[in-house]
Design a protein around this motif. Structure first.
Motif, mmCIF file in Angstrom:
data_model
loop_
_atom_site.group_PDB
_atom_site.id
_atom_site.type_symbol
_atom_site.label_atom_id
_atom_site.label_comp_id
_atom_site.label_asym_id
_atom_site.label_seq_id
_atom_site.Cartn_x
_atom_site.Cartn_y
_atom_site.Cartn_z
ATOM 1 N N ASP A 126 -3.371 8.257 -7.067
ATOM 2 C CA ASP A 126 -3.887 8.026 -7.968
ATOM 3 C C ASP A 126 -4.248 6.721 -8.694
ATOM 4 O O ASP A 126 -5.299 6.189 -8.019
ATOM 5 C CB ASP A 126 -3.833 8.060 -9.819
ATOM 6 N N LYS A 127 -3.554 5.384 -7.573
ATOM 7 C CA LYS A 127 -3.591 4.029 -7.730
ATOM 8 C C LYS A 127 -3.965 3.723 -6.025
ATOM 9 O O LYS A 127 -5.144 2.882 -5.698
ATOM 10 C CB LYS A 127 -2.458 3.330 -7.726
ATOM 11 N N LEU A 128 -3.503 5.096 -5.501
ATOM 12 C CA LEU A 128 -4.564 4.524 -4.201
ATOM 13 C C LEU A 128 -6.008 4.625 -4.018
ATOM 14 O O LEU A 128 -6.756 4.229 -3.339
ATOM 15 C CB LEU A 128 -4.121 5.266 -2.996
ATOM 16 N N LYS A 129 -6.453 5.594 -4.948
ATOM 17 C CA LYS A 129 -7.711 6.201 -4.806
ATOM 18 C C LYS A 129 -8.642 5.163 -6.011
ATOM 19 O O LYS A 129 -9.700 4.639 -5.658
ATOM 20 C CB LYS A 129 -7.788 7.515 -5.647
ATOM 21 N N SER A 130 -7.949 4.223 -6.865
ATOM 22 C CA SER A 130 -8.692 3.470 -7.816
ATOM 23 C C SER A 130 -8.345 1.922 -6.902
ATOM 24 O O SER A 130 -9.410 1.432 -6.402
ATOM 25 C CB SER A 130 -8.043 3.451 -9.286
ATOM 26 N N ILE A 136 0.793 -1.311 -0.319
ATOM 27 C CA ILE A 136 -0.484 0.125 0.211
ATOM 28 C C ILE A 136 1.195 1.564 -0.188
ATOM 29 O O ILE A 136 0.723 2.134 -0.883
ATOM 30 C CB ILE A 136 -1.103 0.221 0.982
ATOM 31 N N SER A 137 2.108 1.182 1.178
ATOM 32 C CA SER A 137 2.749 2.438 0.607
ATOM 33 C C SER A 137 3.561 2.634 -0.392
ATOM 34 O O SER A 137 3.364 4.025 -0.681
ATOM 35 C CB SER A 137 3.583 1.914 2.497
ATOM 36 N N ASN A 138 3.540 2.123 -1.389
ATOM 37 C CA ASN A 138 4.363 2.245 -2.416
ATOM 38 C C ASN A 138 3.223 2.674 -4.071
ATOM 39 O O ASN A 138 3.761 3.216 -4.523
ATOM 40 C CB ASN A 138 5.266 0.870 -2.923
ATOM 41 N N ALA A 145 -5.319 -4.322 -12.033
ATOM 42 C CA ALA A 145 -4.740 -3.495 -12.703
ATOM 43 C C ALA A 145 -3.569 -2.828 -12.465
ATOM 44 O O ALA A 145 -2.705 -1.648 -12.719
ATOM 45 C CB ALA A 145 -6.072 -2.364 -12.794
ATOM 46 N N ILE A 146 -3.716 -2.962 -11.096
ATOM 47 C CA ILE A 146 -2.732 -2.355 -10.174
ATOM 48 C C ILE A 146 -1.654 -3.396 -9.528
ATOM 49 O O ILE A 146 -0.655 -2.807 -9.883
ATOM 50 C CB ILE A 146 -2.901 -1.732 -8.785
ATOM 51 N N PHE A 147 -2.068 -4.857 -9.566
ATOM 52 C CA PHE A 147 -0.925 -5.999 -9.092
ATOM 53 C C PHE A 147 -0.912 -6.849 -9.935
ATOM 54 O O PHE A 147 0.287 -7.491 -9.341
ATOM 55 C CB PHE A 147 -2.155 -6.660 -7.385
#
Length: 264
Positions: free
Chosen positions: A108-112, A102-104, A191-193
């Motif tokens: 925008d990715k955190l919002k998604s 999460i910290s990295n 989409a992120i991981f």
């Protein structure tokens, strides 16, 4: 004069008759009926207050507030007719994640990631049985890579994001327009991981112990026999020992035979 009185009387009678007809007309038409009062709309739901009291969902609520996603969810809940469905991980679910997960992330990715935990429609628990046949379902984050697969198994709702798999462990709120369900793990979108599930840690090898077989075990018996056969100090006679025994026996036989000859 007589005609004037007759005219006046006739005029009065005509006026009275017209008044009676008008009154009957009003009685027939009647007053317009009042429209029924509109049904009261759904009660306003404050998501911040709800998540603060339920849970503990403090970590997730902090992410919603820092990314302003809470405002998007609040508007969907109270300003639309669709309602909203939220999947909320407990604080322990975030604590079990590796810190870089999460910290990295960028803002925008955190919002998604936060938007990925909501569906732009109200779903009761019974609705997930149909959703399992329609999967994958797009989340608030949008796009196929931000979709969730649902499986309904004997009343239990399972979720699969392609990276994380979890289930609905309890229903926090199921009143329209807001449904809030507690999940055991943080939902991590493809989409992120990525699309591959994280590898499961290999089990630790069991410690090897060198335990000698007991005296009563078959292994011990076989080992003892093998050692007895290989040992030069075993109780079985050797070849030289057998030759000496045969030599002494021969001498005794010859001595006895010589004694008989002397006597004869």
């Amino acid at each position: 004069m007589g005609y004037s009185i007759v005219f006046i009387v006739c005029s009065l009678l005509l006026v009275l008759q017209l008044s009676t007809v008008a009154g009957k007309g009003k009685a027939i038409i009647g007053s317009p009926s009042l429209a029924p009062a509109p049904a009261p709309g759904p009660e306003y739901t404050n998501l911040t207050d709800l998540l603060s009291v339920a849970g503990p969902f403090h970590t997730f609520l902090n992410y919603l507030e820092s990314t302003k996603v809470i405002d998007t969810f609040q508007s969907q809940a109270n300003d639309t007719e669709e309602g909203i469905t939220l999947f909320v991980p407990k604080d322990s679910a975030f604590a079990s994640l590796k810190k870089p997960t999460i910290s990295n992330l960028t803002s925008d990715k955190l919002k998604s990631l936060c938007l990925f935990h909501a569906l732009p429609h109200y779903y009761s628990l019974a609705d997930f049985k149909n959703l399992s046949d329609m999967s994958p379902i797009n989340t608030f984050a949008g796009g196929n890579l931000f979709s969730l697969n649902f499986t309904y198994d004997s009343g239990t709702v399972h979720l699969n994001s392609g990276w994380s798999r979890t289930k609905v462990s309890s229903a926090v709120r199921t009143t329209f327009p807001v449904a809030v369900y507690q999940v055991d793990k943080v939902l991590l979108p493809e989409a992120i991981f990525g699309t591959d599930l994280p590898p499961m840690p290999a089990p630790a090898p069991a410690p090897e112990t060198d335990i000698a077989p007991t005296a009563d075990s078959p292994a011990a018996d076989q080992t003892g026999k093998a050692r007895a056969a290989a040992s030069p100090d075993s109780s079985s006679p050797s070849a030289s020992h057998r030759m000496m025994s045969w030599g002494i026996l021969n001498h005794l036989v010859l001595a006895i035979a010589g004694g008989f000859l002397v006597l004869l």
